[in-house]
Design a protein around this motif. Sequence first.
Motif, PDB file in Angstrom:
ATOM      1  N   LEU A   1       0.829  -1.218   0.000  1.00 22.64           N
ATOM      2  CA  LEU A   1       0.000   0.000   0.000  1.00 22.64           C
ATOM      3  C   LEU A   1       0.857   1.258   0.000  1.00 22.64           C
ATOM      4  N   ALA A   2       2.014   1.184   0.628  1.00 28.05           N
ATOM      5  CA  ALA A   2       2.928   2.318   0.770  1.00 28.05           C
ATOM      6  C   ALA A   2       2.263   3.448   1.568  1.00 28.05           C
ATOM      7  N   LEU A   3       2.894   4.585   1.614  1.00 28.26           N
ATOM      8  CA  LEU A   3       2.404   5.706   2.414  1.00 28.26           C
ATOM      9  C   LEU A   3       1.093   6.261   1.868  1.00 28.26           C
ATOM     10  N   THR A   4       1.011   6.469   0.571  1.00 31.64           N
ATOM     11  CA  THR A   4      -0.182   7.087  -0.018  1.00 31.64           C
ATOM     12  C   THR A   4      -1.412   6.204   0.138  1.00 31.64           C
ATOM     13  N   GLY A   5      -1.278   4.918  -0.153  1.00 32.58           N
ATOM     14  CA  GLY A   5      -2.410   4.007  -0.009  1.00 32.58           C
ATOM     15  C   GLY A   5      -2.868   3.881   1.431  1.00 32.58           C
ATOM     16  N   THR A   6      -1.908   3.832   2.350  1.00 36.01           N
ATOM     17  CA  THR A   6      -2.236   3.751   3.771  1.00 36.01           C
ATOM     18  C   THR A   6      -3.009   4.993   4.216  1.00 36.01           C
ATOM     19  N   MET A   7      -2.534   6.170   3.810  1.00 34.06           N
ATOM     20  CA  MET A   7      -3.209   7.412   4.201  1.00 34.06           C
ATOM     21  C   MET A   7      -4.597   7.507   3.565  1.00 34.06           C
ATOM     22  N   ALA A   8      -4.717   7.098   2.296  1.00 37.73           N
ATOM     23  CA  ALA A   8      -6.009   7.170   1.612  1.00 37.73           C
ATOM     24  C   ALA A   8      -7.027   6.247   2.279  1.00 37.73           C
ATOM     25  N   LEU A   9      -6.628   5.016   2.579  1.00 43.33           N
ATOM     26  CA  LEU A   9      -7.545   4.102   3.263  1.00 43.33           C
ATOM     27  C   LEU A   9      -7.858   4.595   4.672  1.00 43.33           C
ATOM     28  N   GLY A  10      -6.863   5.176   5.337  1.00 45.84           N
ATOM     29  CA  GLY A  10      -7.102   5.744   6.668  1.00 45.84           C
ATOM     30  C   GLY A  10      -8.131   6.864   6.620  1.00 45.84           C
ATOM     31  N   LEU A  11      -8.032   7.737   5.629  1.00 43.00           N
ATOM     32  CA  LEU A  11      -9.004   8.815   5.473  1.00 43.00           C
ATOM     33  C   LEU A  11     -10.397   8.255   5.218  1.00 43.00           C
ATOM     34  N   ALA A  12     -10.488   7.255   4.331  1.00 37.02           N
ATOM     35  CA  ALA A  12     -11.793   6.656   4.046  1.00 37.02           C
ATOM     36  C   ALA A  12     -12.383   6.045   5.311  1.00 37.02           C
ATOM     37  N   GLY A  13     -11.568   5.356   6.096  1.00 38.68           N
ATOM     38  CA  GLY A  13     -12.045   4.773   7.349  1.00 38.68           C
ATOM     39  C   GLY A  13     -12.507   5.829   8.338  1.00 38.68           C
ATOM     40  N   GLN A  14     -11.780   6.936   8.422  1.00 37.87           N
ATOM     41  CA  GLN A  14     -12.172   8.019   9.328  1.00 37.87           C
ATOM     42  C   GLN A  14     -13.530   8.600   8.941  1.00 37.87           C
ATOM     43  N   VAL A  15     -13.731   8.826   7.649  1.00 36.58           N
ATOM     44  CA  VAL A  15     -14.990   9.428   7.190  1.00 36.58           C
ATOM     45  C   VAL A  15     -16.156   8.471   7.400  1.00 36.58           C
TER      46      VAL A  15
END
Length: 167
Positions: free
Chosen positions: A108-122
């Motif tokens: 996932l690397a940094l970008t994928g991790t952050m993107a999935l994290g944002l989706a989970g937060q929302v």
Amino acid sequence: MAATTSGVAGPRRPNPLEICAALCAGSLLTLMLLSNGMMAAHTTPIFASLTAHGVGTAVAVLLLALFWLRADKGPKAPRARAPLWAYLGGISGALTVVVSTVVVNSSLALTGTMALGLAGQVVLALIFDATGALGMERRLPRRNDLLALAAIIAGTLLIIFARGSAA
């Protein structure tokens, strides 16, 4: 997806300082994830988490001392006690650091991790808003909230699955 105010006029608009503070918090979260991931790549995820929380504790103690020294020493009004579940934030914070430290070093690397994290937060924020969980004022999602969630999920999928296909 902030909680609404109890007034009849509906939710207030965020001021520019609030928006800037939220952007800075997101940037700091990315920097934290990058540094923790780098530490975990050279040590272990648990050591990286302990290091992050140790440094965070030291910074928090320094800030607390600074605020305490600058605080007005006059009489203070008594404050209501925080609900017991509010103290569980440290558990979710520690788990977030450990899990994301492992995942950032995956495909996932940094970008994928952050993107999935944002989706989970929302998603979780919409659930909390809709159910009124943990003391939030109940507010059903509007069409714009769901459209924003769809855009975040679509962008997340593009980040993860379209990586390298444009070259």
